[in-house]
Design a protein around this motif. Structure first.
Motif, PDB file in Angstrom:
ATOM      1  N   ALA A 167      -2.261  -7.175  -4.793  1.00  0.00           N
ATOM      2  CA  ALA A 167      -2.427  -6.310  -5.958  1.00  0.00           C
ATOM      3  C   ALA A 167      -3.369  -5.153  -5.647  1.00  0.00           C
ATOM      4  O   ALA A 167      -3.123  -4.011  -6.046  1.00  0.00           O
ATOM      5  CB  ALA A 167      -2.951  -7.123  -7.144  1.00  0.00           C
ATOM      6  N   ILE A 168      -4.446  -5.413  -4.911  1.00  0.00           N
ATOM      7  CA  ILE A 168      -5.380  -4.347  -4.535  1.00  0.00           C
ATOM      8  C   ILE A 168      -4.698  -3.361  -3.596  1.00  0.00           C
ATOM      9  O   ILE A 168      -4.856  -2.140  -3.734  1.00  0.00           O
ATOM     10  CB  ILE A 168      -6.645  -4.955  -3.897  1.00  0.00           C
ATOM     11  N   ALA A 169      -3.914  -3.863  -2.636  1.00  0.00           N
ATOM     12  CA  ALA A 169      -3.208  -2.984  -1.704  1.00  0.00           C
ATOM     13  C   ALA A 169      -2.183  -2.128  -2.438  1.00  0.00           C
ATOM     14  O   ALA A 169      -2.050  -0.920  -2.159  1.00  0.00           O
ATOM     15  CB  ALA A 169      -2.533  -3.805  -0.617  1.00  0.00           C
ATOM     16  N   CYS A 170      -1.473  -2.700  -3.386  1.00  0.00           N
ATOM     17  CA  CYS A 170      -0.489  -1.952  -4.168  1.00  0.00           C
ATOM     18  C   CYS A 170      -1.171  -0.867  -4.995  1.00  0.00           C
ATOM     19  O   CYS A 170      -0.701   0.271  -5.058  1.00  0.00           O
ATOM     20  CB  CYS A 170       0.283  -2.914  -5.058  1.00  0.00           C
ATOM     21  N   ALA A 171      -2.288  -1.208  -5.619  1.00  0.00           N
ATOM     22  CA  ALA A 171      -3.024  -0.213  -6.410  1.00  0.00           C
ATOM     23  C   ALA A 171      -3.556   0.900  -5.516  1.00  0.00           C
ATOM     24  O   ALA A 171      -3.516   2.081  -5.895  1.00  0.00           O
ATOM     25  CB  ALA A 171      -4.174  -0.895  -7.147  1.00  0.00           C
ATOM     26  N   ALA A 172      -4.021   0.567  -4.331  1.00  0.00           N
ATOM     27  CA  ALA A 172      -4.522   1.589  -3.405  1.00  0.00           C
ATOM     28  C   ALA A 172      -3.397   2.520  -2.962  1.00  0.00           C
ATOM     29  O   ALA A 172      -3.600   3.735  -2.837  1.00  0.00           O
ATOM     30  CB  ALA A 172      -5.164   0.928  -2.194  1.00  0.00           C
ATOM     31  N   MET A 173      -2.213   1.982  -2.736  1.00  0.00           N
ATOM     32  CA  MET A 173      -1.085   2.823  -2.324  1.00  0.00           C
ATOM     33  C   MET A 173      -0.654   3.766  -3.437  1.00  0.00           C
ATOM     34  O   MET A 173      -0.171   4.870  -3.169  1.00  0.00           O
ATOM     35  CB  MET A 173       0.085   1.946  -1.892  1.00  0.00           C
ATOM     36  N   ILE A 174      -0.815   3.361  -4.688  1.00  0.00           N
ATOM     37  CA  ILE A 174      -0.475   4.240  -5.814  1.00  0.00           C
ATOM     38  C   ILE A 174      -1.515   5.349  -5.956  1.00  0.00           C
ATOM     39  O   ILE A 174      -1.179   6.505  -6.189  1.00  0.00           O
ATOM     40  CB  ILE A 174      -0.365   3.417  -7.113  1.00  0.00           C
TER      41      ILE A 174
END
Length: 56
Positions: free
Chosen positions: A39-46
């Protein structure tokens, strides 16, 4: 009446002898940690493209 040589059967004693049949806490905590990291990686990519555009 009761046989003094017969061992007493208590539910508490049986529960202590048998291993728990529930889910493995190590597995559950590992899955929760993995989900949090994803979830943190996905938020960072956004957010990353907007951050880069703002800093340029």
């Amino acid at each position: 009446m009761s046989n003094p040589e017969a061992p007493e059967k208590r539910p508490e004693a049986q529960a202590e002898d048998e291993p728990s049949q529930g889910p493995s806490l190590v597995l559950l905590y590992t899955l929760v940690a993995l989900a949090l990291a994803l979830a943190i990686a996905c938020a960072a990519m956004i957010v990353l493209p907007f951050y880069r555009r703002h800093t340029l």
